[in-house]
Design a protein around this motif. Structure first.
Motif, PDB file in Angstrom:
ATOM      1  N   MET A   1      10.319   8.870  -4.202  1.00  0.00           N
ATOM      2  CA  MET A   1      11.157   7.769  -3.891  1.00  0.00           C
ATOM      3  C   MET A   1      10.962   6.980  -3.144  1.00  0.00           C
ATOM      4  O   MET A   1      11.859   5.821  -3.277  1.00  0.00           O
ATOM      5  CB  MET A   1      12.762   8.108  -4.791  1.00  0.00           C
ATOM      6  CG  MET A   1      12.703   9.242  -5.369  1.00  0.00           C
ATOM      7  SD  MET A   1      12.368   8.239  -7.185  1.00  0.00           S
ATOM      8  CE  MET A   1      13.875   7.461  -7.246  1.00  0.00           C
ATOM      9  N   GLU A   2      10.787   7.572  -2.282  1.00  0.00           N
ATOM     10  CA  GLU A   2      10.560   6.265  -1.272  1.00  0.00           C
ATOM     11  C   GLU A   2       9.561   4.752  -1.488  1.00  0.00           C
ATOM     12  O   GLU A   2       9.525   4.547  -1.135  1.00  0.00           O
ATOM     13  CB  GLU A   2       9.608   7.138   0.237  1.00  0.00           C
ATOM     14  CG  GLU A   2      10.631   8.242   0.950  1.00  0.00           C
ATOM     15  CD  GLU A   2       9.735   7.746   2.122  1.00  0.00           C
ATOM     16  OE1 GLU A   2       9.736   7.383   2.604  1.00  0.00           O
ATOM     17  OE2 GLU A   2       9.582   9.714   2.122  1.00  0.00           O
TER      18      GLU A   2
ATOM     19  N   ASP B   1       0.565  -1.233   0.370  1.00  0.00           N
ATOM     20  CA  ASP B   1      -0.329  -0.032  -0.085  1.00  0.00           C
ATOM     21  C   ASP B   1       0.615   0.975   0.282  1.00  0.00           C
ATOM     22  O   ASP B   1       0.622   2.354  -0.719  1.00  0.00           O
ATOM     23  CB  ASP B   1      -0.565   0.349   1.259  1.00  0.00           C
ATOM     24  CG  ASP B   1      -1.993  -1.039   1.068  1.00  0.00           C
ATOM     25  OD1 ASP B   1      -2.609  -0.905   0.174  1.00  0.00           O
ATOM     26  OD2 ASP B   1      -2.369  -1.413   2.718  1.00  0.00           O
ATOM     27  N   LEU B   2       2.224   1.580   0.667  1.00  0.00           N
ATOM     28  CA  LEU B   2       2.725   2.509   0.380  1.00  0.00           C
ATOM     29  C   LEU B   2       3.909   2.405  -0.580  1.00  0.00           C
ATOM     30  O   LEU B   2       3.818   3.539  -0.590  1.00  0.00           O
ATOM     31  CB  LEU B   2       3.787   2.717   1.884  1.00  0.00           C
ATOM     32  CG  LEU B   2       3.415   1.791   3.363  1.00  0.00           C
ATOM     33  CD1 LEU B   2       4.323   1.721   4.379  1.00  0.00           C
ATOM     34  CD2 LEU B   2       2.993   4.276   3.474  1.00  0.00           C
ATOM     35  N   VAL B   3       3.790   1.803  -1.404  1.00  0.00           N
ATOM     36  CA  VAL B   3       4.250   1.515  -2.399  1.00  0.00           C
ATOM     37  C   VAL B   3       3.390   2.483  -3.483  1.00  0.00           C
ATOM     38  O   VAL B   3       3.840   3.239  -4.422  1.00  0.00           O
ATOM     39  CB  VAL B   3       5.094   0.403  -3.383  1.00  0.00           C
ATOM     40  CG1 VAL B   3       5.339   0.159  -4.731  1.00  0.00           C
ATOM     41  CG2 VAL B   3       6.005  -0.554  -2.620  1.00  0.00           C
ATOM     42  N   ASP B   4       2.093   1.747  -3.210  1.00  0.00           N
ATOM     43  CA  ASP B   4       0.963   3.082  -4.401  1.00  0.00           C
ATOM     44  C   ASP B   4       0.687   4.142  -3.644  1.00  0.00           C
ATOM     45  O   ASP B   4       1.045   5.375  -4.174  1.00  0.00           O
ATOM     46  CB  ASP B   4      -0.433   2.189  -3.814  1.00  0.00           C
ATOM     47  CG  ASP B   4      -0.925   0.945  -4.812  1.00  0.00           C
ATOM     48  OD1 ASP B   4       0.277   0.453  -5.921  1.00  0.00           O
ATOM     49  OD2 ASP B   4      -1.404  -0.251  -4.874  1.00  0.00           O
ATOM     50  N   VAL B   5       1.311   4.425  -2.099  1.00  0.00           N
ATOM     51  CA  VAL B   5       0.860   5.648  -2.220  1.00  0.00           C
ATOM     52  C   VAL B   5       2.164   6.951  -2.503  1.00  0.00           C
ATOM     53  O   VAL B   5       1.900   8.133  -2.545  1.00  0.00           O
ATOM     54  CB  VAL B   5       1.165   6.234  -0.359  1.00  0.00           C
ATOM     55  CG1 VAL B   5       0.698   7.682   0.407  1.00  0.00           C
ATOM     56  CG2 VAL B   5      -0.304   5.179  -0.522  1.00  0.00           C
ATOM     57  N   HIS B   6       3.024   6.179  -1.730  1.00  0.00           N
ATOM     58  CA  HIS B   6       4.457   6.953  -2.709  1.00  0.00           C
ATOM     59  C   HIS B   6       4.414   7.245  -4.386  1.00  0.00           C
ATOM     60  O   HIS B   6       4.828   8.071  -4.814  1.00  0.00           O
ATOM     61  CB  HIS B   6       5.545   6.594  -2.104  1.00  0.00           C
ATOM     62  CG  HIS B   6       5.837   7.103  -0.552  1.00  0.00           C
ATOM     63  ND1 HIS B   6       5.825   8.047  -0.177  1.00  0.00           N
ATOM     64  CD2 HIS B   6       5.750   5.962   0.361  1.00  0.00           C
ATOM     65  CE1 HIS B   6       6.192   7.755   1.155  1.00  0.00           C
ATOM     66  NE2 HIS B   6       5.850   6.743   1.676  1.00  0.00           N
ATOM     67  N   ILE B   7       4.148   6.306  -4.751  1.00  0.00           N
ATOM     68  CA  ILE B   7       3.822   6.613  -6.677  1.00  0.00           C
ATOM     69  C   ILE B   7       3.130   7.528  -6.358  1.00  0.00           C
ATOM     70  O   ILE B   7       3.504   8.206  -7.428  1.00  0.00           O
ATOM     71  CB  ILE B   7       3.874   4.983  -6.844  1.00  0.00           C
ATOM     72  CG1 ILE B   7       4.461   4.107  -7.330  1.00  0.00           C
ATOM     73  CG2 ILE B   7       3.270   5.257  -8.700  1.00  0.00           C
ATOM     74  CD1 ILE B   7       4.543   2.520  -7.554  1.00  0.00           C
TER      75      ILE B   7
END
Length: 646
Positions: free
Chosen positions: A241-242, A230-236
């Motif tokens: 770059m996180e 989920d955090l990958v999706d949010v930061h994308i």
């Protein structure tokens, strides 16, 4: 067959499909409940969506050429009621849950839904049960594809209850936070999602560090994987770059859950390596790609499609590291397997990758020959604009401008039909074609395509890097026109800088690229002092993000030398030109031409310095690069709105 072209990795993001971990949910509330066994058995039997595409776990699709099976977690512990009266009570409360779900679906608003819930259920459940009941209703609503706002209402109510009923660092709260983060991410409310997910991640990491696996190690890891993705999706979504950091962490979590020898772990390594290619972090991606290849070779064999895609990606990584012979070898092996498997489109994709590598190496004839071998395949699989563009690129470098122009016109004709269905892909292609038109001195055609691109992107929400590219190219092209229109380049380039800053932050390498272009514009306009200030900022950013020996960093060093030379500050010009020479020497055979030119310019500067008088040297202090702050404390002039016409 679905596939992922290496060239598209930079503009793609991991595709995440949701699956239910209602089993974990059930186990957690079974364990943490402080109520009687009636409560425990009730929660055990509230299992609303065992096969739903639910809210929690989101194992992303790695290779697009195969399907990743959904995870159907079932880690709960079955509880047997003590007697028939308890069983009867459980059945009654389970029926109440189902009635609440029906009422929620029929409600016209979240407020009406919660009002009915409070009226019918709050007096029939104790506080420990109520938080679990709320979350179960939310899961049922999600399973039925109901309004996200309804799901959020129950999730928020569940969180409010649990925050008061259990410890703040509790597994149950982490699960509820994950559901909230996931739904807010779906609604593209990334700041809200980030707050909930960061809190969930903090709780789960603390549980890990404390060895607190009261609900089972796998349960904690399952939810942690969901939160990380989920955090990958949010930061994308936030252009941060996180996203790469959380994707790396998810690889390790996937390895724990599925095993370090599993196909899923190999897929996860491949996905992360592809993300590294998109971020130009080739060294970081290399070990992950090699691990994916090792696992897929062992499990699937040399002639599997997965192994072919591993080799294709590995070729892209080696090309990024300028190890072109290795890159071409891996690409050839990938093409060989694609042919064996009958994957014609994948063969063509790999051939386009190989042709671009050959062009980079200066082997233009070999690139054209390779592409011509696949022309028949392209005709059989419909017209491929990317194939036409790559052929045009090779022909341009062969100085065969007439045939190159014909390829570009055909590519534009194909793309014109796809503007409505695939606007982002078409805009990306138009920018590349505009660049090729510029190389054959068709400046007007290039400007026309870029204006068309900006108009196409104007109403698209996810236009960031493409808009930046179009603005940058437009600014550069305007510098090639007559003096009356050259000054119009600056607003386009300033807007490009601000676009990248807004998307990625002020220290991203893309900002360095844009500052580099802006500095060159100031040089063309004979404003070397402004150019030097901008190049200082660009060099600091690129040195810190890509390293001083990256090609773009070296070019910026060269540009800074040019700016100082234009100011007749020859000692500084010589210093930075020498740095450019030293850096090119480390690139070996592939940079021989650039090294030769850099040495020629260095000697020319030394001659100019010997002939210059002391009065030519400026008295005021000159800007110098520094590494303490990548922004350098210097700002480009404030952007103004670019004019619509040329």
């Amino acid at each position: 067959m679905k596939r992922l072209s290496v060239r598209l990795i930079s503009s793609s993001k991991p595709t995440i499909s949701s699956t239910s971990i209602s089993g974990i949910f059930t186990q957690q509330f079974t364990t943490c409940s402080s109520s009687s066994s009636i409560s425990e058995s009730l929660i055990q039997n509230l299992k609303p969506c065992s096969n739903s595409n639910g809210l929690f776990s989101k194992p992303y699709k790695t290779h697009q050429f195969h399907k990743t099976p959904s995870h159907n977690y079932s880690t709960h512990v079955k509880i047997t009621p003590y007697n028939h009266s308890e069983q009867s009570e459980i059945e009654k409360k389970r029926a109440l849950i189902q009635e609440a779900v029906k009422a929620a679906k029929a409600a016209k608003s979240p407020e009406e839904m919660l009002e009915a819930f409070e009226k019918d259920m709050e007096d029939k459940f104790d506080k420990d049960e109520l938080g679990a009941a709320c979350l179960n209703i939310g899961l049922n609503l999600e399973k039925e594809g109901e309004d996200p706002q309804k799901i959020l209402s129950f999730a928020h109510k569940s969180l409010a209850i649990l925050d008061n009923a259990v410890k703040k660092c509790s597994f149950s709260i982490a699960m509820t936070l994950q559901i909230l983060g996931f739904i807010y991410c779906k609604l593209r409310k990334f700041n809200d999602a980030l707050g909930f997910l960061n809190r969930a991640n903090k709780i789960l990491v603390k549980l890990e560090n404390d060895g607190n696996y009261e609900y089972g190690v796998k349960s904690v890891k399952d939810v942690l994987l969901a939160v990380q993705l989920d955090l990958v999706d949010v930061h994308i979504g936030m252009r941060s770059m996180e996203a790469l950091d959380y994707l790396r962490k998810s690889v390790e979590t996937k390895g724990f859950l599925k095993g370090k020898d599993s196909k899923e772990f190999g897929d996860a390594n491949w996905e992360f390596a592809g993300a590294c290619v998109g971020s130009q972090k080739f060294k970081d991606g290399l070990p992950y790609c090699l691990k994916a290849l090792e696992i897929h070779l062992r499990l699937l064999g040399e002639n599997s499609v997965e192994v072919a895609h591993d080799r294709q990606l590995l070729g892209a990584i080696y090309a990024g590291l300028e190890e072109y012979e290795k890159a071409l070898e891996e690409n050839w092996l990938a093409q060989k397997v694609f042919r064996i498997c009958g994957c014609t489109e994948d063969v063509i994709d790999a051939a386009i990758d190989a042709a671009n590598m050959l062009i980079t190496c200066g082997r233009y004839e070999a690139a054209v020959k390779m592409l011509k071998e696949h022309e028949k395949g392209v005709e059989e699989n419909s017209e491929n604009p990317l194939f036409l563009m790559t052929m045009a690129k090779a022909l341009v470098y062969q100085k065969n401008f007439a045939d190159a122009k014909g390829c570009l016109e055909n590519a534009c004709r194909v793309l014109d039909k796809k503007e409505k269905s695939k606007p982002l892909e078409v805009a990306d292609a138009y920018i590349k074609i505009a660049d090729l038109y510029e190389k054959i001195d068709e400046v007007e055609a290039s400007i026309f395509l870029l204006l068309r691109t900006l108009a196409l992107l104007e109403k698209l929400p996810e236009k960031g890097h493409l808009e930046r590219g179009a603005l940058s190219r437009m600014g550069s092209l305007l510098l090639m026109t007559d003096k009356a229109t050259q000054a119009m380049a600056i607003p386009y380039l300033e807007r490009a800088v601000e676009t990248v800053k807004e998307s990625y932050g002020s220290k991203h390498f893309g900002v360095g690229y844009m500052y580099n272009d802006l500095g060159k514009a100031y040089l063309v306009l004979k404003r070397p002092e402004s150019a030097a200030e901008i190049f200082v900022v660009a060099k600091d950013i690129l040195d810190s993000s890509l390293g001083p020996h990256h090609k773009e960093s070296i070019n910026t060093c060269q540009n800074l030398s040019n700016a100082y030379a234009a100011m007749k500050s020859y000692p500084l010009a010589i210093e930075f030109q020498q740095k450019a020479v030293d850096a090119w020497e480390g690139h070996g055979h592939s940079a021989e031409d650039k090294l030769r030119e850099a040495r020629r310019l260095l000697e020319q500067l030394k001659v100019s310095a010997r002939g210059a008088s002391s009065k030519d040297c400026p008295e005021k202090a000159l800007p110098l690069p520094h590494s303490s702050d990548a922004s350098g404390g210097l700002q480009a002039p404030q952007p103004s709105s670019p004019k619509k016409s040329v």
